[in-house]
Write an enzyme that holds these catalytic residues in place. Structure first.
Site, short mmCIF file in Angstrom:
data_model
loop_
_atom_site.label_atom_id
_atom_site.label_comp_id
_atom_site.label_asym_id
_atom_site.label_seq_id
_atom_site.Cartn_x
_atom_site.Cartn_y
_atom_site.Cartn_z
N SER A 189 40.60 81.32 20.35
CA SER A 189 39.17 81.09 20.59
C SER A 189 38.53 80.40 19.39
CB SER A 189 38.49 82.41 20.94
OG SER A 189 37.22 82.20 21.49
N ASP A 343 38.08 80.22 32.45
CA ASP A 343 37.59 80.18 31.07
C ASP A 343 36.72 78.95 30.89
OD1 ASP A 343 37.21 80.28 28.33
OD2 ASP A 343 39.32 80.06 27.80
N HIS A 373 39.49 84.09 29.60
CA HIS A 373 39.31 84.00 28.16
C HIS A 373 39.54 85.36 27.50
CE1 HIS A 373 37.99 81.95 24.55
NE2 HIS A 373 37.47 83.11 24.19
#
Length: 399
Positions: A189, A343, A373
């Site tokens: 991320s 995501d 995600h």
């Protein structure tokens, strides 16, 4: 029907409505996911409520929740864990206990959390670092960095870059028994964003003599220009990372001034003078056809120059690695990119795969069709172990 019965029924209906989350049929553990989504929703709602009452900043609640899941640097039968500093940046070092006559691989890991949350001490980050060190017989460096909203870009980038440069020193590698020819960088991320950014930076840094062999980017955030990509449209309300939260993270990375957040949410933040940068994030040419179905590319709406003048970070390649031109991508190491179907950041990763391949970089793209995600971080979910196995298998073969 009595009043109590009606009230209980009403509470039950409202509770079910609050807990219920539409879930794709492909998800293998829907009820577990629904419970996890409810927890995220609750923490987010509490954070919004506390901020509206003036009790605390939105991110403070998230920090409190994350800090409650931190663990001390405890060694076990497989791995020795210690904390130290690399150029004044706190890191955790994971060293396998089994004897090795040869130099070990080294992996430099950067945690996620939207540049605002998380740490190397977070339970799930610690687990992944332990399992990586043990399975790969590798020395893992899990770095911290100062967080927004107290610190803004480029502090996070600089902390990670300074920590990485320290690790890449010959004397430090010798101290930990790391092979200078087998060093990789990885992150998830926001950590994937930082991994991509420092990987670009280190290529042409004359002070860094030892270069990276691999980079592994796990559902990375890579661009700040277009908050209306197909993946943002399709997953704008998906619970683990809705569009509103991702835009808030991006905005907090640069400033606490929420006018930037509002402008980014409506795609009205990039000034006309920076319009040439859109070529690097033009999804109509960079996404495969199956990710463009049902979507039509609209020319970007330009914002005023005021925000870009006040917060130039959002058009800085160190914050948005997708803005790098092909000539600077060409020298990047062997790359592994994980993207997830559900995501908002899916298309960031896919476009980077296209950009890297066009620049001649060898890339392995692992797209998780039933992924969301943060999936790798949710240990206990079958999907987390599946993604971890694929990720570590790639590193085992290529690092």
């Amino acid at each position: 029907m009595g009043t109590k019965t009606v009230l209980l029924l009403l509470v039950g209906v409202l509770g079910a409505y609050y807990v219920y989350t539409p879930i794709p049929d492909s998800f293998e553990e829907p009820w577990r996911f629904m419970w996890m989504a409810t927890q995220i929703k609750t923490v987010t709602n509490l954070a919004v409520f506390a901020e509206q009452l003036g009790i605390s900043h939105f991110m403070d609640i998230g920090m409190l929740y994350m800090s409650s899941q931190e663990v001390p640097p405890t060694s076990d039968e497989n791995v020795t864990v210690m904390e130290t500093t690399f150029n004044n940046v706190l890191v955790r070092v994971y060293i396998p206990n089994r004897k090795s006559e040869a130099l070990r691989r080294g992996l430099f890991y950067i945690h996620g959390g939207g540049w605002c949350l998380g740490s190397a001490a977070w339970f799930n980050t610690d687990i992944l670092s332990r399992r990586t060190a043990n399975r790969l017989d590798a020395v893992v460096i899990s770095t911290n960095y100062r967080l927004a909203p107290k610190y803004h870009f480029p502090i996070q980038f600089e902390d990670v870059y300074n920590s990485l440069k320290w690790f890449l020193r010959q004397d430090i590698l010798e101290k930990y028994g790391v092979d200078p020819k087998r060093i990789g960088i990885s992150g998830d991320s926001a950590g994937g964003n930082l991994a991509a950014a420092v990987s670009q930076q280190v290529i042409n840094d004359p002070d860094v003599k030892i270069k990276l062999k691999t980079q592994s980017l796990i559902y990375p955030a890579l661009q700040t220009l277009d908050m209306n990509l197909p993946s943002f449209q399709e997953n704008s309300h998906f619970p683990t990372l809705p569009k509103s939260l991702m835009v808030r993270f991006w905005s907090e990375y640069f400033t606490t001034d929420r006018t930037l957040e509002e402008a980014m949410f409506f795609n009205q933040h990039v000034p006309e003078k920076s319009s040439h940068l859109f070529q690097f994030v033009n999804w109509s040419s960079l996404l495969p056809e199956n990710f463009k179905k049902g979507h039509f590319y609209n020319s970007p709406t330009h914002g005023s120059s005021e925000l870009a003048n006040k917060y130039p970070g959002f058009i800085d390649v160190r914050a948005a690695p997708l803005l790098s031109d092909d000539s600077k991508l060409h020298g990047l190491p062997l790359t592994y990119v994980i993207t997830c179907q559900y995501d908002v950041l899916r298309d960031d990763g896919i476009m980077y795969v296209s950009r890297l391949q066009n620049a001649g970089v060898r890339v392995t793209h692992n797209h998780i069709e039933d992924g969301f995600h943060g999936a790798l971080s949710y240990y206990g979910f079958k999907i987390a172990y599946r993604i971890e196995d694929q990720y570590l298998s790639w590193l085992s073969k290529n690092l």
